[in-house]
Design a protein around this motif. Structure first.
Motif: not given
Length: 592
Positions: A477-481, A494-501
């Motif tokens: 879901h974080g990647l989809r965001e 992008i990985w960092a933002a997805a992992l944070k989510s």
């Protein structure tokens, strides 16, 4: 043999158990002095009385018999002390003062000498008082054959409840006493049952048995045909469940066994299967037993029951055993709505009756299946791209590292946990590697992660498995965001933002934070550092530092809280989950 009980006074135990039924069913009342549970009169029952049916027997067989008192089932039940018949006087009082008598009374008990004598005497007294009364002793057991049972005949065990249920349903439907009595005999004549138990039971209030007596069944043996009062069966065997069931079904169905062949049942007949828990078998094992019996009936005897009923109906206290019963359905000649099957399916307000599946459900078209699964990776592709070969190589490096350190993680978890963390991580890692090595890998980053998610879900158990599965699902879901709709390669930001989510989502399911001595002590520093620096190697170093710090932490969550002494590991042993995770992350970083 279990000899510990919450209530050791058998008299108080029986009285309080009978009283409890009036608490769980407001339509019942209790004559405590005579141990009679009976249905309270209603306007309908007084205006249009029906045949009353009384049963009963010794206590210790709960929910039988008092648990079957209620609308659609027994009118009254009389209880004795544990494994002892009630007195004839108590049964007489039930017949003459606790049930309607205008349409007659059926007194139906199980075939045991004490019950036959005392319930039979009460029946004669009721007749002498001018009440139309019928008596019948139900026997369905084949475990003890004709040669051994002699004039005593078949004992009443688990399947006898089917006789009572069908007879009572006919009475509730307005059947006459003659019709109810004749149907009782017909059903009993088409019924066979056999039980098996791993152990005799201990009666509260009695001394513990001599460990060298026959009351103790050797650990490796099972007694086939054991009765519901600790009576011996036909023989003892050392057998697996399939072997045991094969023997039991042969006793029920083999026409060549002239000692036990009471009912001709073939593949042409409609049959009801009832599997009764003697009181001490877990629901989990009962499910396995039901499946095994049903499979062998179909495979070896070509019999597919039209009804399968499983539950705890007639027990031997907490007996570690079960019984199998087969009822051959015959035409009752009573007309529409009064077949054996319809009467068996008729509703009953009795706490002991557990057959909750309605007739319409059994008769519906039950051949359809639902296969409308929507895999998140297939449901909606993303525009985020990834080099699958590089991703595979990086993941392989991390997973290989995790597999290599399994002995260390297992050692740590053996000291501070239950010893399964390392094996669980290794099992998951090996399964993911196998999945990544089979077939083409997608260039869609969301689809790539989705390829891993079900593998983790299916191969990693325990707390770690659940946490990893939640985190990875949230990562999708974080990647989809981060998907803006334009094709772009997934980079560190992008990985960092997805992992944070994903980390925020995980926080909804666990209260763990850094400092609690969990895998969060490695995961959070990794994600925070990656978000701030976009440098995977620095993030992996932060994860290792966080895992090292767990050595001196006091556990706040997990099994470590109450396993072992802190003095044995404090300052020496890291949290196993955090250590395994940092090894995985270190392996990933080393491959970049």
């Amino acid at each position: 043999m279990q000899t510990k009980h919450f209530i050791d006074d058998p008299t108080h135990l029986v009285h309080s158990a009978l009283h409890s039924l009036t608490l769980t069913n407001p339509s019942l009342s209790l004559d405590l002095e005579n141990k009679i549970v009976y249905r309270k009169p209603t306007k309908d029952s007084l205006k249009e009385p029906k045949v009353s049916i009384i049963s009963g027997g010794g206590s210790g067989h709960e929910p039988a018999f008092a648990g079957f008192v209620g609308k659609g089932f027994l009118t009254a039940a009389v209880a004795g002390t544990i494994f002892a018949s009630p007195s004839a006087e108590a049964v007489r009082r039930a017949a003459l003062s606790r049930v309607p008598t205008e349409k007659g009374i059926g007194i139906f008990t199980f075939s045991y000498t004490g019950d036959i004598l005392n319930f039979g005497l009460a029946a004669e007294k009721a007749k002498a008082a001018g009440i139309d009364t019928e008596f019948y002793a139900i026997g369905d057991d084949v475990g003890v054959g004709r040669a051994k049972s002699g004039k005593v005949g078949r004992r009443g065990i688990g399947g006898s409840i089917l006789v009572l249920k069908i007879a009572c349903a006919l009475a509730e439907a307005g059947g006459s006493l003659a019709e109810v009595y004749n149907l009782t005999k017909q059903v009993a004549g088409n019924l066979v049952s056999v039980g098996a138990s791993m152990e005799h039971v201990h009666v509260p209030g009695r001394a513990a048995p001599d460990p060298n007596s026959d009351e103790i069944v050797p650990t490796e043996e099972i007694e086939i045909g054991m009765g519901i009062h600790n009576e011996p069966g036909s023989h003892r065997v050392s057998a697996t469940l399939p072997e045991l069931v094969k023997t039991m079904l042969a006793q029920l169905l083999d026409p060549n066994d002239t000692d036990r062949h009471y009912v001709d049942i073939t593949k042409k007949d409609k049959v009801v299967l009832l599997i009764n828990n003697l009181g001490g078998v877990s629901n989990l094992e009962m499910g396995g037993i039901v499946a095994e019996v049903h499979q062998q009936l179909k495979q070896n005897w070509e019999i597919v029951p039209v009804r399968v009923i499983s539950g705890t109906f007639i027990t031997s206290l907490n007996g570690l055993g079960f019984s199998v019963s087969l009822l051959k359905l015959e035409d009752t000649g009573l007309g529409e709505g009064k077949s054996m099957l319809e009467l068996l399916d008729a509703p009953a307000e009795a706490v002991g009756w557990a057959a909750a599946i309605q007739t319409s459900t059994w008769e519906a078209d039950n051949t359809g299946t639902m296969d409308k699964s929507i895999e998140s990776g297939e449901a909606k592709p993303s525009k985020l791209t990834i080099d699958p070969k590089q991703a595979h190589a990086v993941l392989k490096a991390g997973l290989d590292t995790l597999i290599a350190v399994e002995p260390d993680v297992t050692k740590f978890d053996t000291i501070v946990g239950d010893g399964d963390c390392g094996i669980g991580l290794k099992r998951g890692a090996e399964a993911v590697l196998e999945e990544l090595s089979s077939g083409d890998l997608p260039t869609d980053a969301v689809a790539f992660v989705n390829k891993i998610v079900p593998v983790v879900e299916n191969h990693m158990d325990g707390t770690s498995g659940a946490l990893y599965a939640i985190f990875l699902n949230a990562l999708v879901h974080g990647l989809r965001e981060q998907d803006t709709g334009s094709s772009r390669a997934v980079d560190a930001p992008i990985w960092a933002a997805a992992l944070k989510s994903s980390l925020q989502a995980l926080g909804r399911y666990t209260p763990a934070v850094p400092g609690d001595r969990t895998l969060m002590d490695a995961l959070v520093p990794f994600i925070d550092t990656l978000s701030g620096t976009h440098d995977v190697k620095k993030a992996a170093a932060a994860a290792r530092e966080g895992a090292e710090k767990t050595k001196s932490m006091k556990a706040s969550l997990g099994r470590t809280v109450y396993v072992g002494s802190e003095s044995e590991w404090i300052g020496k042993i890291p949290d196993p989950g955090a250590w395994g995770l940092q090894e995985l992350l270190g392996g990933l970083a080393g491959a970049l």
